[in-house]
Write a protein that holds these residues in place. Structure first.
Motif, PDB file in Angstrom:
ATOM      1  N   SER A 147      10.292  -9.071  -6.016  1.00 24.58           N
ATOM      2  CA  SER A 147       9.820  -7.733  -5.686  1.00 24.58           C
ATOM      3  C   SER A 147       9.233  -7.083  -6.939  1.00 24.58           C
ATOM      4  N   LYS A 148       8.108  -6.410  -6.749  1.00 25.06           N
ATOM      5  CA  LYS A 148       7.450  -5.792  -7.903  1.00 25.06           C
ATOM      6  C   LYS A 148       8.355  -4.771  -8.567  1.00 25.06           C
ATOM      7  N   ARG A 149       9.146  -4.096  -7.733  1.00 28.38           N
ATOM      8  CA  ARG A 149      10.048  -3.084  -8.273  1.00 28.38           C
ATOM      9  C   ARG A 149      11.046  -3.729  -9.246  1.00 28.38           C
ATOM     10  N   GLU A 176       0.338 -11.965  10.860  1.00 30.39           N
ATOM     11  CA  GLU A 176       1.429 -11.924   9.887  1.00 30.39           C
ATOM     12  C   GLU A 176       1.983 -13.320   9.609  1.00 30.39           C
ATOM     13  N   PHE A 177       2.344 -13.537   8.347  1.00 29.15           N
ATOM     14  CA  PHE A 177       3.005 -14.799   7.966  1.00 29.15           C
ATOM     15  C   PHE A 177       4.193 -14.473   7.070  1.00 29.15           C
ATOM     16  N   ALA A 178       5.067 -15.462   6.892  1.00 29.43           N
ATOM     17  CA  ALA A 178       6.291 -15.245   6.114  1.00 29.43           C
ATOM     18  C   ALA A 178       5.983 -15.207   4.627  1.00 29.43           C
ATOM     19  N   ARG A 179       6.559 -14.226   3.945  1.00 25.88           N
ATOM     20  CA  ARG A 179       6.343 -14.131   2.508  1.00 25.88           C
ATOM     21  C   ARG A 179       7.108 -15.241   1.793  1.00 25.88           C
ATOM     22  N   LEU A 180       6.656 -15.536   0.611  1.00 23.07           N
ATOM     23  CA  LEU A 180       7.310 -16.564  -0.191  1.00 23.07           C
ATOM     24  C   LEU A 180       8.500 -15.973  -0.942  1.00 23.07           C
ATOM     25  N   ASN A 181       9.628 -16.638  -0.839  1.00 23.51           N
ATOM     26  CA  ASN A 181      10.768 -16.352  -1.708  1.00 23.51           C
ATOM     27  C   ASN A 181      11.108 -17.649  -2.415  1.00 23.51           C
ATOM     28  N   SER A 218      -7.093 -10.190   9.233  1.00 17.82           N
ATOM     29  CA  SER A 218      -6.408  -9.331   8.280  1.00 17.82           C
ATOM     30  C   SER A 218      -4.990  -9.880   8.123  1.00 17.82           C
ATOM     31  N   ILE A 219      -4.824 -10.734   7.107  1.00 22.05           N
ATOM     32  CA  ILE A 219      -3.589 -11.508   6.973  1.00 22.05           C
ATOM     33  C   ILE A 219      -2.597 -10.756   6.086  1.00 22.05           C
ATOM     34  N   CYS A 220      -1.392 -10.597   6.565  1.00 20.80           N
ATOM     35  CA  CYS A 220      -0.390  -9.872   5.786  1.00 20.80           C
ATOM     36  C   CYS A 220       0.980 -10.489   6.028  1.00 20.80           C
ATOM     37  N   GLY A 258       4.234 -15.161  -5.174  1.00 23.92           N
ATOM     38  CA  GLY A 258       4.077 -14.807  -3.762  1.00 23.92           C
ATOM     39  C   GLY A 258       2.660 -14.327  -3.475  1.00 23.92           C
ATOM     40  N   HIS A 259       2.132 -13.528  -4.389  1.00 24.87           N
ATOM     41  CA  HIS A 259       0.742 -13.093  -4.233  1.00 24.87           C
ATOM     42  C   HIS A 259      -0.198 -14.300  -4.298  1.00 24.87           C
ATOM     43  N   ALA A 260       0.159 -15.254  -5.167  1.00 24.77           N
ATOM     44  CA  ALA A 260      -0.687 -16.448  -5.274  1.00 24.77           C
ATOM     45  C   ALA A 260      -0.758 -17.173  -3.934  1.00 24.77           C
ATOM     46  N   LYS A 261       0.358 -17.182  -3.214  1.00 27.08           N
ATOM     47  CA  LYS A 261       0.357 -17.806  -1.892  1.00 27.08           C
ATOM     48  C   LYS A 261      -0.646 -17.085  -0.987  1.00 27.08           C
ATOM     49  N   SER A 262      -0.624 -15.768  -1.034  1.00 26.65           N
ATOM     50  CA  SER A 262      -1.527 -14.980  -0.204  1.00 26.65           C
ATOM     51  C   SER A 262      -2.990 -15.179  -0.624  1.00 26.65           C
ATOM     52  N   ARG A 289      -9.462 -11.176   2.902  1.00 26.46           N
ATOM     53  CA  ARG A 289      -9.392 -10.420   1.639  1.00 26.46           C
ATOM     54  C   ARG A 289      -8.009 -10.551   1.051  1.00 26.46           C
ATOM     55  N   PHE A 290      -7.936 -10.271  -0.240  1.00 24.51           N
ATOM     56  CA  PHE A 290      -6.634 -10.098  -0.872  1.00 24.51           C
ATOM     57  C   PHE A 290      -6.568  -8.633  -1.293  1.00 24.51           C
ATOM     58  N   PRO A 291      -5.576  -7.893  -0.753  1.00 22.75           N
ATOM     59  CA  PRO A 291      -5.560  -6.439  -0.978  1.00 22.75           C
ATOM     60  C   PRO A 291      -4.389  -5.942  -1.825  1.00 22.75           C
ATOM     61  N   PRO A 292      -4.342  -6.258  -3.110  1.00 24.33           N
ATOM     62  CA  PRO A 292      -3.182  -5.835  -3.910  1.00 24.33           C
ATOM     63  C   PRO A 292      -3.193  -4.345  -4.203  1.00 24.33           C
ATOM     64  N   GLU A 293      -2.000  -3.801  -4.306  1.00 25.53           N
ATOM     65  CA  GLU A 293      -1.884  -2.453  -4.825  1.00 25.53           C
ATOM     66  C   GLU A 293      -1.716  -2.580  -6.337  1.00 25.53           C
ATOM     67  N   PRO A 294      -2.548  -1.901  -7.128  1.00 20.13           N
ATOM     68  CA  PRO A 294      -2.465  -2.102  -8.588  1.00 20.13           C
ATOM     69  C   PRO A 294      -1.283  -1.355  -9.205  1.00 20.13           C
ATOM     70  N   ASN A 295      -0.091  -1.745  -8.801  1.00 22.29           N
ATOM     71  CA  ASN A 295       1.116  -1.100  -9.328  1.00 22.29           C
ATOM     72  C   ASN A 295       2.051  -2.110  -9.978  1.00 22.29           C
ATOM     73  N   GLY A 296       1.496  -3.239 -10.386  1.00 18.73           N
ATOM     74  CA  GLY A 296       2.296  -4.260 -11.049  1.00 18.73           C
ATOM     75  C   GLY A 296       1.429  -5.490 -11.225  1.00 18.73           C
TER      76      GLY A 296
HETATM   77  P1  ATP Z   1       4.589  -3.455  -2.612  1.00 21.58           P
HETATM   78  O1  ATP Z   1       3.662  -3.224  -1.478  1.00 21.58           O
HETATM   79  O2  ATP Z   1       6.028  -3.312  -2.291  1.00 21.58           O
HETATM   80  O3  ATP Z   1       4.189  -2.811  -3.883  1.00 21.58           O
HETATM   81  P2  ATP Z   1       3.695  -6.159  -2.402  1.00 21.58           P
HETATM   82  O4  ATP Z   1       4.311  -7.350  -3.046  1.00 21.58           O
HETATM   83  O5  ATP Z   1       3.536  -6.105  -0.942  1.00 21.58           O
HETATM   84  O6  ATP Z   1       4.525  -4.974  -2.951  1.00 21.58           O
HETATM   85  P3  ATP Z   1       0.857  -5.768  -2.613  1.00 21.58           P
HETATM   86  O7  ATP Z   1       0.069  -5.476  -3.809  1.00 21.58           O
HETATM   87  O8  ATP Z   1       0.809  -4.808  -1.491  1.00 21.58           O
HETATM   88  O9  ATP Z   1       2.333  -5.942  -3.113  1.00 21.58           O
HETATM   89  O10 ATP Z   1       0.545  -7.225  -2.090  1.00 21.58           O
HETATM   90  C1  ATP Z   1      -0.753  -7.689  -1.900  1.00 21.58           C
HETATM   91  C2  ATP Z   1      -0.752  -8.785  -0.880  1.00 21.58           C
HETATM   92  O11 ATP Z   1       0.105  -9.835  -1.264  1.00 21.58           O
HETATM   93  C3  ATP Z   1      -0.281  -8.296   0.450  1.00 21.58           C
HETATM   94  O12 ATP Z   1      -1.231  -8.688   1.420  1.00 21.58           O
HETATM   95  C4  ATP Z   1       1.022  -8.977   0.679  1.00 21.58           C
HETATM   96  O13 ATP Z   1       1.173  -9.284   2.024  1.00 21.58           O
HETATM   97  C5  ATP Z   1       0.927 -10.213  -0.188  1.00 21.58           C
HETATM   98  N1  ATP Z   1       2.243 -10.588  -0.701  1.00 21.58           N
HETATM   99  C6  ATP Z   1       3.059  -9.827  -1.440  1.00 21.58           C
HETATM  100  N2  ATP Z   1       4.211 -10.476  -1.700  1.00 21.58           N
HETATM  101  C7  ATP Z   1       4.123 -11.693  -1.126  1.00 21.58           C
HETATM  102  C8  ATP Z   1       4.983 -12.838  -1.044  1.00 21.58           C
HETATM  103  N3  ATP Z   1       6.183 -12.856  -1.607  1.00 21.58           N
HETATM  104  N4  ATP Z   1       4.545 -13.908  -0.352  1.00 21.58           N
HETATM  105  C9  ATP Z   1       3.334 -13.902   0.214  1.00 21.58           C
HETATM  106  N5  ATP Z   1       2.472 -12.872   0.173  1.00 21.58           N
HETATM  107  C10 ATP Z   1       2.848 -11.769  -0.485  1.00 21.58           C
END
Ligand code: ATP
Ligand code: MG
Length: 587
Positions: A295-297, A283-288, A240-242, A55-59, A43-50
């Protein structure tokens, strides 16, 4: 490790046998051993706060890719447990972006908030099992009691309330009888646990706030850590990939599910019924990426404080910004493939992303002619009323794209920088007395330059050789430059926006004391040119069409463009810097 440059192994292009990454390997192994009875569910589990970013695209590509490759299911689920920061606008944009990226959740669009009732019942169950308690410590006190990495925490004075009292208080919390922040429900684990996440974490907090889907039904909201694992459990997520920062939350997620499963059995004969599904977290490394923030913030700040024009500003690393910039989903997918997935945090070069972008655009975009900074050219020996329709190739990389007709006439525009009155040695383009080729048209020779009062060249006079129609001289004579051009009478005026990196520093967070990342914003990240001319075929271009302006770069049609007021965004220039960067890094 934090800032180590990620140099993906060379090759890695399509069609090459690649080793499975460690997550796919795990999925393959699970299928072999029958661990999940042949199921693969991600699944892709975004929090709808941005808005979503690259990085999300990678996930998304990882989760959807795995489901697609292994014949599994992929869910899109909003992790909407925090009513204070979440909005419908974000939900809508996320749905649009995930769809655009090509991930298909079919009919499985879910909301974590739809599971609030179930999570609440499990919380009550944990109270009954003596594994959760209502705590009256304030937020500050809770922090104080928590201890630090080197100092164990202290038990809350409310830790040993009776089950009855806890049930009663939790019920009153739910009914809204207490003010915000006055009480919490906490898991009873271990205040001296070396992992701080295990020190009686908060499960519920009181927030009298309207939820975007639940309305006013709830005034207690589950904490992310309490909710997340159950959302995956309810949906039967197998893998459950995060991202890595959740590695030390995994013991807590496991604890929560194990606590619910205590007293439950596979066949449902236990006192608490049937066991619930226990996903495997990986768990995997996030994209920078260099030259941007992820960061969404921080992205929210850029939007709210008007450093950019919105979430979809083409300078933003958001999916919507990249779409508006002219990125294709394929380019993003290829980039994700190229960088792969691994276990250590690193920063990927923006140049690699742009390399993947060019690779795709080179194959797919139609070539057209446009002049960004026009200089008028009059061909004195060309008949004043004559117009020729010359044949131009749409895409040399793709013969099936065919050809089109481009009008040629006596007055043209060329690029200002393609003429120099006193050319230095290596300048082969137009100069007085010099002959060059006009792409798809003729050889022309400059006879004179007209200047304004300040001495700026404002118009050129040339002659053309009618025998060179199409761009070749029958006598075999050569020219050293080929220029792009548009016919002045036929060209359409356009606005062109040139984008550059949003930040001037590779790592914008690397700041002096008292500064923040905004100190490194690039003041020249946007240059708007309003007097450009494009060939007339472009009045038919549609929003987001991707094009190559010959010799200038890749561009796309901005969504705000209309046939009367054309607007183009520069996606990326033609020059690829990736090879050079890769070379210096591997030397
Ligand atoms: P926050 O939780 O601080 O609001 P977030 O970037 O983690 O920010 P989520 O909406 O929780 O936002 O992210 C949804 C999914 O995207 C999560 O599973 C998270 O692991 C993944 N994700 C977020 N940022 C990255 C990134 N830079 N690289 C890869 N995956 C990411
Ligand atoms: Mg998150």
């Amino acid at each position: 490790m934090e800032n180590e440059k990620d140099v993906p192994s060379s090759g890695g292009g399509e069609g090459q046998e690649r080793k499975l990454d460690f997550i796919r390997q795990m999925v393959a192994d699970d299928l072999k051993t029958g661990r999940w009875n042949g199921a693969v569910c991600t699944r892709f589990p975004p929090e709808p706060n941005g808005y979503l970013h690259i990085g999300h695209a990678k996930s998304i590509n990882l989760n959807y890719g795995i489901a697609a490759e292994f014949g599994g299911r992929f869910n899109l689920r909003f992790d909407d447990t925090n009513p204070e920061k979440e909005e419908q606008e974000y939900v809508d944009s996320i749905i649009e972006d995930v769809r655009w990226l090509g991930a298909d959740w079919q009919d499985r669009l879910f909301y974590g908030s739809d599971y609030f009732q179930q999570m609440y019942e499990w919380a009550v169950e944990l109270i009954r099992k003596g594994k959760a308690y209502v705590c009256d410590l304030t937020a500050d006190e809770t922090r104080e009691y928590r201890g630090t990495l080197t100092r164990p925490g202290k038990d809350s004075p409310y830790r040993n309330r009776s089950v009855e009292e806890n049930l009663d208080l939790f019920e009153q919390m739910r009914k809204g009888e207490f003010p915000d922040g006055s009480r919490t429900l906490r898991a009873k684990i271990d205040m001296a646990h070396p992992n701080l996440n295990m020190r009686d974490p908060i499960m519920y907090r009181i927030v009298h706030e309207r939820h975007h889907r639940q309305g006013d039904r709830w005034c207690i909201y589950p904490m992310y850590d309490w909710a997340h694992g159950f959302e995956d459990s309810i949906e039967g997520i197998t893998h459950s990939i995060c991202t890595l920062e959740f590695e030390n939350h995994r013991p807590l997620y496991d604890w929560f599910i194990d606590a619910v499963n205590e007293g439950r059995t596979d066949d449902g004969s236990g006192p608490w019924g049937r066991k619930i599904h226990h996903p495997q977290q990986i768990e995997f490394a996030r994209l920078n990426l260099t030259y941007t923030v992820m960061s969404k913030r921080k992205l929210l700040r850029l939007v709210k404080e008007n450093y950019v024009e919105g979430w979809d500003d083409p300078r933003m690393p958001t999916v919507s910004g990249m779409r508006r910039r002219g990125y294709s989903p394929e380019a993003i997918r290829n980039f994700c493939k190229r960088i792969g997935v691994n276990k250590f945090n690193s920063t990927v070069e923006m140049a690699l992303l742009e390399h993947c972008l060019r690779e795709d655009l080179n194959k797919t975009s139609a070539r057209v002619m446009a002049v960004l900074r026009p200089l008028k050219v009059v061909i004195d020996n060309y008949p004043p009323d004559q117009v020729e329709e010359l044949e131009a190739v749409n895409n040399p990389e793709d013969p099936s794209a065919g050809t089109r007709k481009v009008p040629f006439s006596r007055e043209l525009y060329i690029e200002q920088e393609d003429f120099m009155e006193e050319p230095p040695k290596k300048f082969f383009r137009l100069a007085p007395g010099r002959e060059v080729r006009l792409r798809y048209a003729y050889f022309v020779t400059c006879t004179s330059a007209v200047k304004d009062a300040e001495g700026n060249v404002v118009e050129l006079h040339c002659t053309y050789d009618p025998a060179t129609r199409g761009g070749d001289a029958p006598d075999g004579r050569k020219v050293k430059a080929t220029l792009h051009w548009v016919s002045a009478r036929h060209a359409c005026k356009a606005e062109v926006r040139l984008y550059d990196n949003l930040f001037t520093k590779e790592n914008p967070d690397d700041v002096e004391e008292g500064q923040d990342f905004t100190a490194h914003l690039n003041p020249n990240s946007l240059e708007t040119l309003r007097d450009c001319f494009v060939e007339p075929s472009l009045t038919r271009a549609k929003a987001l069409d991707r094009l190559q302006f010959e010799r200038l770069g890749y561009f796309c049609v901005d969504p705000d463009s209309t046939p009367d007021a054309l607007v183009f965004n520069r996606t990326v220039g033609l020059r690829d810097t990736w090879a050079r960067i890769q070379k210096t890094q591997t030397e």
